[in-house]
Design a protein around this motif. Structure first.
Motif, PDB file in Angstrom:
ATOM      1  N   GLY A 144      -4.483   5.739   1.530  1.00  0.00           N
ATOM      2  CA  GLY A 144      -3.706   5.380   0.347  1.00  0.00           C
ATOM      3  C   GLY A 144      -4.403   4.414  -0.578  1.00  0.00           C
ATOM      4  O   GLY A 144      -3.865   4.071  -1.630  1.00  0.00           O
ATOM      5  N   ILE A 145      -5.572   3.952  -0.210  1.00  0.00           N
ATOM      6  CA  ILE A 145      -6.333   3.035  -1.069  1.00  0.00           C
ATOM      7  C   ILE A 145      -7.346   3.853  -1.867  1.00  0.00           C
ATOM      8  O   ILE A 145      -8.110   4.638  -1.300  1.00  0.00           O
ATOM      9  CB  ILE A 145      -7.077   1.984  -0.218  1.00  0.00           C
ATOM     10  CG1 ILE A 145      -6.085   1.106   0.530  1.00  0.00           C
ATOM     11  CG2 ILE A 145      -8.008   1.151  -1.095  1.00  0.00           C
ATOM     12  CD1 ILE A 145      -5.215   0.259  -0.349  1.00  0.00           C
ATOM     13  N   ARG A 146      -7.354   3.654  -3.168  1.00  0.00           N
ATOM     14  CA  ARG A 146      -8.277   4.388  -4.023  1.00  0.00           C
ATOM     15  C   ARG A 146      -9.372   3.440  -4.526  1.00  0.00           C
ATOM     16  O   ARG A 146      -9.083   2.352  -5.002  1.00  0.00           O
ATOM     17  CB  ARG A 146      -7.521   5.026  -5.189  1.00  0.00           C
ATOM     18  CG  ARG A 146      -8.394   5.883  -6.075  1.00  0.00           C
ATOM     19  CD  ARG A 146      -7.539   6.639  -7.087  1.00  0.00           C
ATOM     20  NE  ARG A 146      -6.716   7.661  -6.433  1.00  0.00           N
ATOM     21  CZ  ARG A 146      -5.433   7.876  -6.702  1.00  0.00           C
ATOM     22  NH1 ARG A 146      -4.808   7.147  -7.589  1.00  0.00           N
ATOM     23  NH2 ARG A 146      -4.767   8.833  -6.063  1.00  0.00           N
ATOM     24  N   MET A 161       0.839  -1.201   0.000  1.00  0.00           N
ATOM     25  CA  MET A 161       0.000   0.000   0.000  1.00  0.00           C
ATOM     26  C   MET A 161       0.870   1.246   0.000  1.00  0.00           C
ATOM     27  O   MET A 161       2.000   1.247   0.477  1.00  0.00           O
ATOM     28  CB  MET A 161      -0.895   0.005   1.244  1.00  0.00           C
ATOM     29  CG  MET A 161      -1.933  -1.098   1.209  1.00  0.00           C
ATOM     30  SD  MET A 161      -2.989  -1.021   2.655  1.00  0.00           S
ATOM     31  CE  MET A 161      -3.520  -2.728   2.732  1.00  0.00           C
ATOM     32  N   THR A 162       0.334   2.292  -0.509  1.00  0.00           N
ATOM     33  CA  THR A 162       1.087   3.540  -0.586  1.00  0.00           C
ATOM     34  C   THR A 162       0.542   4.536   0.434  1.00  0.00           C
ATOM     35  O   THR A 162      -0.426   4.261   1.124  1.00  0.00           O
ATOM     36  CB  THR A 162       0.954   4.143  -1.992  1.00  0.00           C
ATOM     37  OG1 THR A 162      -0.438   4.254  -2.271  1.00  0.00           O
ATOM     38  CG2 THR A 162       1.613   3.269  -3.024  1.00  0.00           C
ATOM     39  N   ALA A 190     -10.183   5.498   2.780  1.00  0.00           N
ATOM     40  CA  ALA A 190     -10.000   5.278   1.343  1.00  0.00           C
ATOM     41  C   ALA A 190     -10.425   6.527   0.569  1.00  0.00           C
ATOM     42  O   ALA A 190     -11.306   7.260   1.010  1.00  0.00           O
ATOM     43  CB  ALA A 190     -10.817   4.074   0.883  1.00  0.00           C
ATOM     44  N   GLU A 191      -9.789   6.748  -0.566  1.00  0.00           N
ATOM     45  CA  GLU A 191     -10.224   7.822  -1.463  1.00  0.00           C
ATOM     46  C   GLU A 191     -11.264   7.217  -2.415  1.00  0.00           C
ATOM     47  O   GLU A 191     -10.911   6.485  -3.334  1.00  0.00           O
ATOM     48  CB  GLU A 191      -9.034   8.379  -2.257  1.00  0.00           C
ATOM     49  CG  GLU A 191      -9.423   9.527  -3.166  1.00  0.00           C
ATOM     50  CD  GLU A 191      -8.233  10.067  -3.936  1.00  0.00           C
ATOM     51  OE1 GLU A 191      -7.674  11.100  -3.505  1.00  0.00           O
ATOM     52  OE2 GLU A 191      -7.847   9.464  -4.951  1.00  0.00           O
ATOM     53  N   VAL A 192     -12.522   7.491  -2.137  1.00  0.00           N
ATOM     54  CA  VAL A 192     -13.613   6.898  -2.912  1.00  0.00           C
ATOM     55  C   VAL A 192     -14.045   7.890  -3.987  1.00  0.00           C
ATOM     56  O   VAL A 192     -14.451   9.007  -3.680  1.00  0.00           O
ATOM     57  CB  VAL A 192     -14.810   6.557  -2.001  1.00  0.00           C
ATOM     58  CG1 VAL A 192     -15.956   5.985  -2.833  1.00  0.00           C
ATOM     59  CG2 VAL A 192     -14.393   5.579  -0.909  1.00  0.00           C
ATOM     60  N   ILE A 193     -13.915   7.458  -5.232  1.00  0.00           N
ATOM     61  CA  ILE A 193     -14.266   8.343  -6.348  1.00  0.00           C
ATOM     62  C   ILE A 193     -15.547   7.844  -6.986  1.00  0.00           C
ATOM     63  O   ILE A 193     -15.584   6.747  -7.556  1.00  0.00           O
ATOM     64  CB  ILE A 193     -13.132   8.369  -7.386  1.00  0.00           C
ATOM     65  CG1 ILE A 193     -11.842   8.896  -6.733  1.00  0.00           C
ATOM     66  CG2 ILE A 193     -13.538   9.231  -8.585  1.00  0.00           C
ATOM     67  CD1 ILE A 193     -10.617   8.778  -7.614  1.00  0.00           C
ATOM     68  N   GLU A 249      -6.775   2.015 -13.848  1.00  0.00           N
ATOM     69  CA  GLU A 249      -5.319   1.810 -13.751  1.00  0.00           C
ATOM     70  C   GLU A 249      -4.726   2.458 -12.512  1.00  0.00           C
ATOM     71  O   GLU A 249      -3.768   1.969 -11.942  1.00  0.00           O
ATOM     72  CB  GLU A 249      -4.625   2.421 -14.984  1.00  0.00           C
ATOM     73  CG  GLU A 249      -4.623   1.526 -16.183  1.00  0.00           C
ATOM     74  CD  GLU A 249      -4.056   2.242 -17.414  1.00  0.00           C
ATOM     75  OE1 GLU A 249      -3.769   3.449 -17.336  1.00  0.00           O
ATOM     76  OE2 GLU A 249      -3.933   1.558 -18.446  1.00  0.00           O
ATOM     77  N   ALA A 250      -5.321   3.565 -12.106  1.00  0.00           N
ATOM     78  CA  ALA A 250      -4.771   4.335 -10.989  1.00  0.00           C
ATOM     79  C   ALA A 250      -5.403   3.954  -9.654  1.00  0.00           C
ATOM     80  O   ALA A 250      -5.184   4.623  -8.654  1.00  0.00           O
ATOM     81  CB  ALA A 250      -4.988   5.825 -11.252  1.00  0.00           C
ATOM     82  N   SER A 251      -6.212   2.880  -9.639  1.00  0.00           N
ATOM     83  CA  SER A 251      -6.986   2.573  -8.434  1.00  0.00           C
ATOM     84  C   SER A 251      -6.676   1.185  -7.890  1.00  0.00           C
ATOM     85  O   SER A 251      -6.059   0.363  -8.557  1.00  0.00           O
ATOM     86  CB  SER A 251      -8.484   2.695  -8.738  1.00  0.00           C
ATOM     87  OG  SER A 251      -8.775   4.019  -9.149  1.00  0.00           O
ATOM     88  N   ASP A 252      -7.133   0.954  -6.656  1.00  0.00           N
ATOM     89  CA  ASP A 252      -6.914  -0.330  -5.993  1.00  0.00           C
ATOM     90  C   ASP A 252      -8.163  -1.205  -6.010  1.00  0.00           C
ATOM     91  O   ASP A 252      -8.072  -2.428  -6.040  1.00  0.00           O
ATOM     92  CB  ASP A 252      -6.518  -0.085  -4.527  1.00  0.00           C
ATOM     93  CG  ASP A 252      -5.274   0.766  -4.415  1.00  0.00           C
ATOM     94  OD1 ASP A 252      -4.172   0.213  -4.570  1.00  0.00           O
ATOM     95  OD2 ASP A 252      -5.402   1.992  -4.213  1.00  0.00           O
ATOM     96  N   VAL A 253      -9.312  -0.548  -5.940  1.00  0.00           N
ATOM     97  CA  VAL A 253     -10.576  -1.269  -5.745  1.00  0.00           C
ATOM     98  C   VAL A 253     -11.619  -0.689  -6.686  1.00  0.00           C
ATOM     99  O   VAL A 253     -11.650   0.526  -6.924  1.00  0.00           O
ATOM    100  CB  VAL A 253     -11.072  -1.107  -4.279  1.00  0.00           C
ATOM    101  CG1 VAL A 253     -12.438  -1.765  -4.087  1.00  0.00           C
ATOM    102  CG2 VAL A 253     -10.057  -1.683  -3.290  1.00  0.00           C
ATOM    103  N   PHE A 254     -12.471  -1.557  -7.204  1.00  0.00           N
ATOM    104  CA  PHE A 254     -13.597  -1.126  -8.028  1.00  0.00           C
ATOM    105  C   PHE A 254     -14.851  -1.832  -7.517  1.00  0.00           C
ATOM    106  O   PHE A 254     -14.878  -3.051  -7.418  1.00  0.00           O
ATOM    107  CB  PHE A 254     -13.325  -1.472  -9.500  1.00  0.00           C
ATOM    108  CG  PHE A 254     -14.511  -1.319 -10.422  1.00  0.00           C
ATOM    109  CD1 PHE A 254     -15.375  -0.226 -10.310  1.00  0.00           C
ATOM    110  CD2 PHE A 254     -14.759  -2.255 -11.416  1.00  0.00           C
ATOM    111  CE1 PHE A 254     -16.458  -0.092 -11.168  1.00  0.00           C
ATOM    112  CE2 PHE A 254     -15.842  -2.124 -12.281  1.00  0.00           C
ATOM    113  CZ  PHE A 254     -16.704  -1.040 -12.151  1.00  0.00           C
TER     114      PHE A 254
END
Lengths: 407, 436
Positions: free
Chosen positions: B19-21, B1-2, B43-46, B122-127
């Motif tokens: 750090g989790i997107r 993780m970052t 988490a950064e939830v987009i 590509e830039a994320s950890d979870v979908f």
């Protein structure tokens, strides 16, 4: 350490022997549905769960039944059997100094401890966070209670019903001219347990990343208030406009013109949930020219909602009454209309869909015999597996405590 | 993780999912409820939204007059006023949107939409997504497609009936699937058919924390193995765990659950009308001690049953509940609950939302949080589902306006150049206003 011999358990196809949580050790001091469901979710995904039970009495779920033939038997309670798969049972009496020391020893090697005593109980026993964190600074201690570990209601007595009255969407559930209605069975208690499990895993993940141990405070009251069964949205609506959610209009989120809710049919009931975007499809399904013409004639749902509802139901209800629930479901679903059969639990266990997915798993329990168990709540690699049926009270006391001494 | 955060002692002091997107393509209730919990954990939830698609259960235009005519749905807007952009002011969407970011993507059917979405992946950890199972297949955005762009991705799909099996393409809402797992059949007033049931969106409530846990299980496994994975979260099957004792009772005794209403076979309990209109007392008698304490408070004709033990109470349950009903109907709710609580009897008023907003216990615990957004102003917001002693859960912006985070996400997360970003604005898919 050798596993006790298991009988008749199924392998999860393609799964590794160990589940995703196989490195975790969980101590379960809880005695009711929320705590036991929380630890089940860890055990079923590979964690070693050690249940600490009061000698001679055991968990409250052993005393809740249902039992075969309605004959009370702590080793054959259906609730206990369901909630305590993949766990070990150690009988310890927390009133005894020696046994409390054993718990503290076990906590040294544990990652997660789950408890649901009245707030303050473990402190009085010398097993509060101070003692536990001293023994194991990386421990996650999940404390499940009615109202949380602090605040003026902390020590109040409560029940599932009382918690739903305070926390759930109950005031807005039921008929307008009748009393508010709670959620059936023990559903609300399971929701608390699942929330506790997610919260526990979050805290464990933080420890895995190098963070410290922590107390996780799970208030059943707050879990219900924050949940998506509309209560949280109802609360924000009240904050936005000072308005309470009404009870007894089928869906609180729209007018009551469109049918939503349970309806009778020829052999039982169906659940219908028609939102605005489905009205055309519903009218096509009902194939009543006069009704279609009426709905096409203008904004009838806005302008004369009562008339519109009555005319729609006057066609819909006889249509339903002439068909079985499965016929209705097939016809509606083939047209992508949200209608489903209301199935009772016997029909669910025989349902071809769940059978095709292999959802239920049969296992042979030494005392309760062969039973089918609910399967995986989600599917993933290294996921859910029924490795052992529920333990007998104290079945693993010697094994676990000997292991502790050897360390 | 970052994105590691360290405390002075050198350990990790951040939130568990810092750090989790997370890419959030969920709609309505259960999915957004799940991603809300991930945002709480850092988490950064987009939220991947679209100017031409309704992801917020709100129309593009709605006048105050229309809102005032539309019943409770109109109450979801601050001051019953949908404003110029109703989708930014709707409580049915804003309740779950704390800490989340919002971007507007081109429609995923369009090549530029697909490419933008894949760059986000590509830039994320979870979908996380909760569309009908066929939706992503039609767009060729199945797990295998996404894994080609991000092999460490954890993709969580929450089809109501799973991705396989004869009913996997069934459509419906929470109540429809409650029906298929045995919940609707036991819902209703005591002894009455299921048609007497009220609203019940239990599947939405059941799924949210389960999905949050499943996401974290995927992250846990990724820490151990370095691998991403597909997680199938069949919401109906997840709920069947809550039917465990009924499943056992059926097999042990051939019994199918009845509608209990507010009663419970092992308890003496019900909801009673009081002297105050639409104010209700919820009361549970668990054992002899509760009963003795209750009779001491209630007195009157209930004293006749004062010495009734459990079996006697069960035998006379109808009469006893009738007597309690008569007693409660003569009582004002103010002070009544306090008396019962002081006697350690489990009791509560069935609370309205405005009652909850004034609850002293919740205020003492700091449960409600203040949230300001220029689109709505300052309001109290429902709080977190749980708390940790080691770190406060995230409480940032109460919700994002539609497209509010376009610039940050496109430029910094997805790596769009200024020219690309401006082209998206010119093409009309990067923006903050839905076409009317």
């Amino acid at each position: 350490m050798t596993e006790p011999e298991l009988q008749g358990l199924e392998e999860t196809p393609g799964g590794r022997d160990a589940g995703v949580f196989s490195e975790l050790r969980v101590l379960d001091l809880s005695r009711w549905i929320p705590g036991e469901f929380c630890t089940k979710l860890f055990g079923d995904f590979g964690a070693q769960v050690i249940k600490i039970e009061r000698p001679g009495e055991g968990s409250l779920t052993r005393q809740a039944g249902p039992w075969p033939g309605d004959t009370p038997d702590p080793e054959r309670s259906g609730l206990f059997l369901h909630l305590n798969t993949n766990k070990k049972s150690v009988a310890l009496d927390l009133k005894l100094e020696e046994d409390r020391r054993a718990v503290l020893n076990l906590a040294r090697d544990a990652d997660l401890l789950v408890e649901s005593f009245r707030p303050g109980t473990l402190e009085r026993l010398g097993l509060g966070w101070d003692e536990l964190s001293q023994a194991n600074p990386d421990l996650v201690m999940t404390r499940i209670s009615n109202f949380g570990q602090t605040g003026p209601y902390r020590d109040r007595e409560a029940s599932d019903l009382v918690l739903q009255a305070l926390g759930g969407p109950m005031h807005a559930t039921g008929s307008a001219d009748r009393e508010p209605l709670r959620k059936p069975a023990n559903l609300a208690m399971y929701v608390v347990g699942r929330a506790a499990a997610a919260a526990s895993l979050a805290a464990l993940l933080r420890v895995k990343r190098g963070g410290s141990g922590t107390v996780v405070d799970v208030s059943a009251h707050e879990v219900m208030l924050s949940a998506p069964d509309r209560r949280s949205a109802y609360l924000l609506t009240a904050a936005y406009s000072g308005t309470n959610a009404p009870r007894g209009i089928r869906s609180a989120h729209r007018g009551a013109v469109l049918p939503s809710g349970p309806f009778a049919c020829s052999d039982g009931y169906v659940m219908i949930y028609i939102m605005r975007q489905f009205i055309e499809k519903l009218l096509d399904l009902l194939a009543d020219a006069e009704l279609s013409e009426y709905f096409a004639s203008g904004e009838v749902m806005l302008d004369e909602p009562v008339e519109a509802r009555e005319r729609l139901n006057a066609v819909l209800e006889p249509w339903l009454a002439g068909r079985t629930k499965h016929e209705i479901m097939r016809e509606a679903q083939s047209r992508h209309i949200p209608m489903t059969a209301i199935l009772s639990i016997d029909e669910v266990l025989d349902d071809p869909h769940f059978a095709a997915r292999g959802f239920f798993h049969e296992a042979d329990h030494p005392r309760a015999g062969k039973l089918r168990y609910a399967g995986a709540p989600w599917l993933m690699p290294d996921g859910w597996r029924l490795r052992s049926t529920a333990p007998a009270l104290g079945q693993h006391t010697e094994e676990i405590l000997r292991e502790g001494v050897l360390r | 993780m970052t994105g590691e955060v360290t405390d002075p002692g050198g350990g990790f002091s951040g939130l568990p999912l810092e750090g989790i997107r997370v890419v959030d393509l969920t709609v309505v209730w259960s999915g957004p409820g799940a991603t809300m919990l991930l945002g709480d954990l850092g988490a950064e939830v987009i939220r991947a939204e679209c100017l031409t698609r309704d992801s917020r259960m709100a129309p593009t235009t709605l006048t105050k007059e229309q809102a005032e005519k539309s019943g409770y749905a109109g109450a979801a807007y601050p001051g019953w006023d949908p404003g110029a952009r109703p989708y930014n002011r709707n409580a049915s969407a804003n309740w779950h949107a704390r800490n989340k970011l919002s971007i507007t993507l081109p429609p995923l059917q369009a090549p530029e939409g697909r490419e933008a979405f894949l760059r986000l992946i590509e830039a994320s950890d979870v979908f996380v997504e909760n569309n009908a199972p066929a939706t992503l297949s039609k767009l060729s955005l199945d797990y295998d497609d996404l894994r080609e762009r991000n092999e460490k991705l954890i993709m969580v799909r929450m089809p109501p009936m799973g991705l396989s099996g004869p009913a996997s393409d069934y459509i419906g809402y929470g109540p429809n699937f409650n029906a298929l797992v045995g919940i609707a059949a036991m819902d209703g007033y005591e002894g009455e058919p299921p048609t007497s049931a009220g609203e019940n969106y239990h599947m939405d409530e059941g799924a949210a924390a389960g999905v949050a846990m499943a996401v974290m299980a995927g992250l846990w496994r990724r820490e151990d193995t370095g691998e991403g994975c597909l997680i199938e979260f069949p919401q109906s099957e997840s709920l069947l765990a809550e039917m465990g004792e009924a499943i056992m009772d059926l097999q042990m005794n051939g019994r199918v659950p009845a509608t209990w209403g507010n009663s419970h076979p092992a308890l003496l309990q019900d909801v009673f009308a009081t002297a105050d209109e639409d104010r209700w007392l919820a009361l549970t008698i668990r054992n002899d001690a509760d009963w003795a304490a209750f009779v001491a408070v209630a007195g009157g004709e209930l004293e006749e049953y004062a010495s009734a033990g459990r079996e006697a109470r069960v035998a006379a349950e109808g009469e006893i509940r009738g007597a309690i009903r008569r007693w409660a109907a003569s009582q004002e709710i103010e002070g009544l609950v306090e008396k019962l609580i002081a006697a350690d009897v489990p009791a509560a008023e069935v609370m309205t939302e405005l009652g909850v907003l004034a609850d002293p216990h919740l205020h003492e615990r700091g449960w409600f949080k203040k949230g300001y957004h220029p689109e709505t102003g300052l309001h109290m917001y429902p709080g977190h589902a749980w708390r940790m002693s080691a770190v406060d859960l995230a409480w940032g912006r109460p919700f994002p306006a539609l497209g509010e985070d376009n610039e940050y996400v496109y430029r910094e997360v997805m790596g769009y150049s200024e020219a690309e970003y401006e082209a998206g604005q010119a093409a009309g898919y990067i923006g903050a206003e839905r076409p009317r």
